[in-house]
Design a protein around this motif. Structure first.
Motif, PDB file in Angstrom:
ATOM      1  N   ASP A 189      31.384 -83.911  35.591  1.00 58.01           N
ATOM      2  CA  ASP A 189      30.054 -83.261  35.556  1.00 58.01           C
ATOM      3  C   ASP A 189      30.150 -81.777  35.204  1.00 58.01           C
ATOM      4  O   ASP A 189      29.382 -81.270  34.387  1.00 58.01           O
TER       5      ASP A 189
ATOM      6  N   ILE B 165      24.436 -91.017  42.229  1.00 58.07           N
ATOM      7  CA  ILE B 165      23.761 -90.868  43.519  1.00 58.07           C
ATOM      8  C   ILE B 165      23.536 -92.233  44.147  1.00 58.07           C
ATOM      9  O   ILE B 165      23.100 -93.129  43.436  1.00 58.07           O
TER      10      ILE B 165
ATOM     11  N   GLY C  81      19.122 -81.194  30.764  1.00 56.50           N
ATOM     12  CA  GLY C  81      20.363 -81.805  31.241  1.00 56.50           C
ATOM     13  C   GLY C  81      20.881 -82.981  30.426  1.00 56.50           C
ATOM     14  O   GLY C  81      21.916 -83.556  30.780  1.00 56.50           O
TER      15      GLY C  81
ATOM     16  N   GLY D  97      18.693 -75.616  44.514  1.00 61.09           N
ATOM     17  CA  GLY D  97      19.316 -76.832  45.033  1.00 61.09           C
ATOM     18  C   GLY D  97      20.732 -76.553  45.504  1.00 61.09           C
ATOM     19  O   GLY D  97      21.360 -75.560  45.077  1.00 61.09           O
ATOM     20  N   ALA D  98      21.216 -77.424  46.392  1.00 60.47           N
ATOM     21  CA  ALA D  98      22.573 -77.231  46.940  1.00 60.47           C
ATOM     22  C   ALA D  98      23.256 -78.575  47.180  1.00 60.47           C
ATOM     23  O   ALA D  98      24.094 -78.705  48.069  1.00 60.47           O
ATOM     24  N   GLY D  99      22.889 -79.573  46.382  1.00 63.88           N
ATOM     25  CA  GLY D  99      23.499 -80.900  46.518  1.00 63.88           C
ATOM     26  C   GLY D  99      24.757 -81.012  45.672  1.00 63.88           C
ATOM     27  O   GLY D  99      25.364 -80.002  45.283  1.00 63.88           O
ATOM     28  N   GLY D 100      25.140 -82.244  45.363  1.00 64.34           N
ATOM     29  CA  GLY D 100      26.362 -82.496  44.610  1.00 64.34           C
ATOM     30  C   GLY D 100      26.332 -81.865  43.221  1.00 64.34           C
ATOM     31  O   GLY D 100      27.340 -81.308  42.759  1.00 64.34           O
ATOM     32  N   ALA D 101      25.185 -81.927  42.560  1.00 68.36           N
ATOM     33  CA  ALA D 101      25.092 -81.364  41.207  1.00 68.36           C
ATOM     34  C   ALA D 101      25.215 -79.846  41.252  1.00 68.36           C
ATOM     35  O   ALA D 101      25.861 -79.245  40.390  1.00 68.36           O
ATOM     36  N   ALA D 102      24.622 -79.224  42.271  1.00 65.34           N
ATOM     37  CA  ALA D 102      24.720 -77.768  42.420  1.00 65.34           C
ATOM     38  C   ALA D 102      26.177 -77.368  42.611  1.00 65.34           C
ATOM     39  O   ALA D 102      26.648 -76.367  42.053  1.00 65.34           O
TER      40      ALA D 102
ATOM     41  N   MET E 104      24.381 -82.397  29.241  1.00 67.72           N
ATOM     42  CA  MET E 104      25.372 -82.553  30.324  1.00 67.72           C
ATOM     43  C   MET E 104      25.666 -84.037  30.559  1.00 67.72           C
ATOM     44  O   MET E 104      26.820 -84.437  30.699  1.00 67.72           O
TER      45      MET E 104
ATOM     46  N   THR F 297      18.910 -77.569  39.834  1.00 65.74           N
ATOM     47  CA  THR F 297      19.727 -78.756  40.129  1.00 65.74           C
ATOM     48  C   THR F 297      18.977 -79.681  41.091  1.00 65.74           C
ATOM     49  O   THR F 297      19.571 -80.612  41.616  1.00 65.74           O
ATOM     50  N   THR F 298      17.694 -79.422  41.328  1.00 65.56           N
ATOM     51  CA  THR F 298      16.923 -80.325  42.197  1.00 65.56           C
ATOM     52  C   THR F 298      16.252 -81.399  41.328  1.00 65.56           C
ATOM     53  O   THR F 298      16.075 -81.185  40.122  1.00 65.56           O
TER      54      THR F 298
ATOM     55  N   MET G 155      11.198 -84.395  37.991  1.00 64.78           N
ATOM     56  CA  MET G 155      11.795 -85.555  37.304  1.00 64.78           C
ATOM     57  C   MET G 155      10.803 -86.731  37.288  1.00 64.78           C
ATOM     58  O   MET G 155       9.951 -86.821  38.174  1.00 64.78           O
TER      59      MET G 155
ATOM     60  N   ARG H 160      15.922 -76.053  49.831  1.00 62.42           N
ATOM     61  CA  ARG H 160      14.963 -76.390  50.906  1.00 62.42           C
ATOM     62  C   ARG H 160      15.637 -76.252  52.251  1.00 62.42           C
ATOM     63  O   ARG H 160      15.160 -75.603  53.151  1.00 62.42           O
ATOM     64  N   ASP H 161      16.795 -76.895  52.384  1.00 62.62           N
ATOM     65  CA  ASP H 161      17.579 -76.825  53.613  1.00 62.62           C
ATOM     66  C   ASP H 161      18.529 -75.621  53.472  1.00 62.62           C
ATOM     67  O   ASP H 161      19.551 -75.710  52.803  1.00 62.62           O
TER      68      ASP H 161
HETATM   69  P1  NAP Z   1      21.701 -84.522  45.889  1.00 67.85           P
HETATM   70  O1  NAP Z   1      23.133 -84.330  46.229  1.00 67.85           O
HETATM   71  O2  NAP Z   1      20.900 -85.560  46.580  1.00 67.85           O
HETATM   72  O3  NAP Z   1      20.976 -83.080  46.096  1.00 67.85           O
HETATM   73  C1  NAP Z   1      19.612 -82.914  45.800  1.00 67.85           C
HETATM   74  C2  NAP Z   1      19.252 -81.439  45.941  1.00 67.85           C
HETATM   75  O4  NAP Z   1      17.915 -81.249  45.502  1.00 67.85           O
HETATM   76  C3  NAP Z   1      19.313 -80.932  47.366  1.00 67.85           C
HETATM   77  O5  NAP Z   1      19.675 -79.584  47.327  1.00 67.85           O
HETATM   78  C4  NAP Z   1      17.866 -81.103  47.833  1.00 67.85           C
HETATM   79  O6  NAP Z   1      17.488 -80.183  48.827  1.00 67.85           O
HETATM   80  C5  NAP Z   1      17.113 -80.773  46.579  1.00 67.85           C
HETATM   81  N1  NAP Z   1      15.806 -81.422  46.490  1.00 67.85           N
HETATM   82  C6  NAP Z   1      15.558 -82.760  46.531  1.00 67.85           C
HETATM   83  N2  NAP Z   1      14.237 -82.997  46.351  1.00 67.85           N
HETATM   84  C7  NAP Z   1      13.655 -81.769  46.219  1.00 67.85           C
HETATM   85  C8  NAP Z   1      12.312 -81.355  46.023  1.00 67.85           C
HETATM   86  N3  NAP Z   1      11.314 -82.235  45.921  1.00 67.85           N
HETATM   87  N4  NAP Z   1      12.059 -80.032  45.933  1.00 67.85           N
HETATM   88  C9  NAP Z   1      13.059 -79.129  46.026  1.00 67.85           C
HETATM   89  N5  NAP Z   1      14.353 -79.463  46.227  1.00 67.85           N
HETATM   90  C10 NAP Z   1      14.644 -80.773  46.312  1.00 67.85           C
HETATM   91  O7  NAP Z   1      21.523 -84.831  44.338  1.00 67.85           O
HETATM   92  P2  NAP Z   1      22.413 -84.250  43.134  1.00 67.85           P
HETATM   93  O8  NAP Z   1      23.540 -85.168  42.848  1.00 67.85           O
HETATM   94  O9  NAP Z   1      22.705 -82.828  43.424  1.00 67.85           O
HETATM   95  O10 NAP Z   1      21.397 -84.386  41.900  1.00 67.85           O
HETATM   96  C11 NAP Z   1      20.304 -83.514  41.792  1.00 67.85           C
HETATM   97  C12 NAP Z   1      19.601 -83.666  40.438  1.00 67.85           C
HETATM   98  O11 NAP Z   1      20.507 -83.361  39.390  1.00 67.85           O
HETATM   99  C13 NAP Z   1      19.068 -85.078  40.145  1.00 67.85           C
HETATM  100  O12 NAP Z   1      17.822 -84.931  39.532  1.00 67.85           O
HETATM  101  C14 NAP Z   1      20.075 -85.655  39.187  1.00 67.85           C
HETATM  102  O13 NAP Z   1      19.495 -86.612  38.317  1.00 67.85           O
HETATM  103  C15 NAP Z   1      20.460 -84.398  38.415  1.00 67.85           C
HETATM  104  N6  NAP Z   1      21.791 -84.526  37.809  1.00 67.85           N
HETATM  105  C16 NAP Z   1      21.860 -84.456  36.455  1.00 67.85           C
HETATM  106  C17 NAP Z   1      23.086 -84.565  35.832  1.00 67.85           C
HETATM  107  C18 NAP Z   1      23.147 -84.493  34.337  1.00 67.85           C
HETATM  108  O14 NAP Z   1      24.159 -84.929  33.762  1.00 67.85           O
HETATM  109  N7  NAP Z   1      22.160 -83.948  33.678  1.00 67.85           N
HETATM  110  C19 NAP Z   1      24.271 -84.745  36.585  1.00 67.85           C
HETATM  111  C20 NAP Z   1      24.161 -84.786  37.979  1.00 67.85           C
HETATM  112  C21 NAP Z   1      22.906 -84.684  38.574  1.00 67.85           C
HETATM  113  P3  NAP Z   1      17.795 -80.436  50.398  1.00 67.85           P
HETATM  114  O15 NAP Z   1      19.263 -80.142  50.577  1.00 67.85           O
HETATM  115  O16 NAP Z   1      16.925 -79.455  51.076  1.00 67.85           O
HETATM  116  O17 NAP Z   1      17.433 -81.863  50.660  1.00 67.85           O
END
Ligand code: NAP
Length: 286
Positions: free
Chosen positions: A104, A65, A251, A129-134, A254, A199-200, A204, A154-155
């Motif tokens: 991933d 990220i 996680g 969640g709907a970001g990159g991890a989702a 993962m 996936t949010t 954390m 959220r969005d």
């Molecule tokens: P990202 O692309 O920035 O997406 C973040 C997502 O979480 C979005 O859907 C966002 O919603 C939502 N979100 C953010 N803050 C929030 C909150 N306070 N309450 C509710 N929803 C919230 O990030 P990402 O790459 O998907 O990563 C997300 C998480 O996965 C991180 O914690 C990351 O460390 C973890 N992750 C873990 C691994 C692993 O190997 N275990 C691998 C990848 C990621 P909006 O769209 O509404 O902003």
């Protein structure tokens, strides 16, 4: 001893990343002298950072990220998965070429299988969640034959876009997206859903008291829960669900597996994930 091997991690900010520890634990298994550097790079310097790594003879780098999507602008080749997801977490350097891959989704599946959370095929899943991890997790679920998916984000629009992307490519899949604030909808779906995945980043470090959602009074008793967060190793939501008799996994598996798969892309050898997991646990606490 295979000496002077170089790899790194690009992200911003990076904080206390576990990745160097994971890759050192992987390299030790092959008597390799690997230097793995975390690089906090600002967006306007990304291209130069990649060039620098190529010139210095890096084997590859991980990307985290917020650059998993943006980095694709600078690569020469993308795997099919990267083309579909539009995001990469692993780059491999060969001469002037930069190959982008995404480990991933496979890391998630390997961790899922180790966690004993059961089969995915034909099941229904709620993704928070709907970001990159989702996106990567959704892809992993689809590869394993998930039947129904419900995205809560959220969005809401972002969730809808993700659902549309998968529905467009997998016509037999049922997927819907809702706002995370739609509590009655979540309550109703969790009465029958088989799988819940967070996936949010809510919950954390440094805000472990947070939860992305509160647990409804009635949920499917055989629900299983996977939280992508690994710091803390057990989130507040995972703890609450365990009190209700729900099987959970975190996680860290993962993270370890995506690192092991990246290591294999760079050096051709697949490390045993167990010592990598142990080293990570030493840092993150049991
Ligand atoms: P990202 O692309 O920035 O997406 C973040 C997502 O979480 C979005 O859907 C966002 O919603 C939502 N979100 C953010 N803050 C929030 C909150 N306070 N309450 C509710 N929803 C919230 O990030 P990402 O790459 O998907 O990563 C997300 C998480 O996965 C991180 O914690 C990351 O460390 C973890 N992750 C873990 C691994 C692993 O190997 N275990 C691998 C990848 C990621 P909006 O769209 O509404 O902003």
């Amino acid at each position: 001893m295979i000496s002077n091997l170089l790899a790194g991690l690009l992200g911003y900010p990076l904080g206390h990343t576990v990745s160097p520890v994971l890759h050192r634990a992987a390299a030790a298994q092959f008597n390799m002298d690997l230097n793995y550097f975390p690089f906090e790079v600002e967006k306007h310097n990304l291209k130069d950072a990649l060039k620098g790594m190529q010139v210095l003879g890096f084997s590859g780098c991980n990307v985290t990220i917020p650059y998993k999507e943006h980095i694709l602008e600078f690569v020469t080749e993308q795997s099919d998965v990267v083309k579909f997801l539009g995001a990469a977490n692993t780059l491999t350097f060969r001469g002037n070429m930069i190959f982008a891959d995404n480990t991933d989704w496979e890391g998630f599946l390997r961790s899922w299988d180790e966690s004993g959370l059961g089969s995915i095929e034909g099941k229904s899943a709620v993704i928070l969640g709907a970001g990159g991890a989702a996106d990567a997790v959704f892809y992993a679920l689809v590869r394993r034959g998930i039947k129904e998916t419900y995205i809560f984000n959220r969005d809401k629009e972002r969730g809808e876009k993700l659902a549309e992307k998968f529905a467009g490519s997998y016509p037999n899949l049922q997927c819907k997206a809702y706002a995370l604030s739609y509590k009655s909808g979540l309550s109703s779906i969790l009465k029958t859903a088989d799988i819940l995945i967070n996936t949010t980043p809510s919950g954390m470090h440094p805000a472990p008291e947070n939860m992305p959602v509160s647990i409804p009074s009635t949920i499917n008793e055989s629900l299983v829960y996977y939280d992508l967060i690994y710091n803390p190793v057990k989130t507040k939501l995972a703890q609450e669900l365990e009190k209700r008799g729900i099987k959970t996994a975190c996680g860290l598996g993962m993270l370890v597996h995506q690192a092991a798969l990246a290591f294999k892309r760079w050096f051709g050898m697949e490390p045993n994930p167990a010592p990598m997991f142990e080293k990570a646990m030493e840092i993150l606490g049991k």
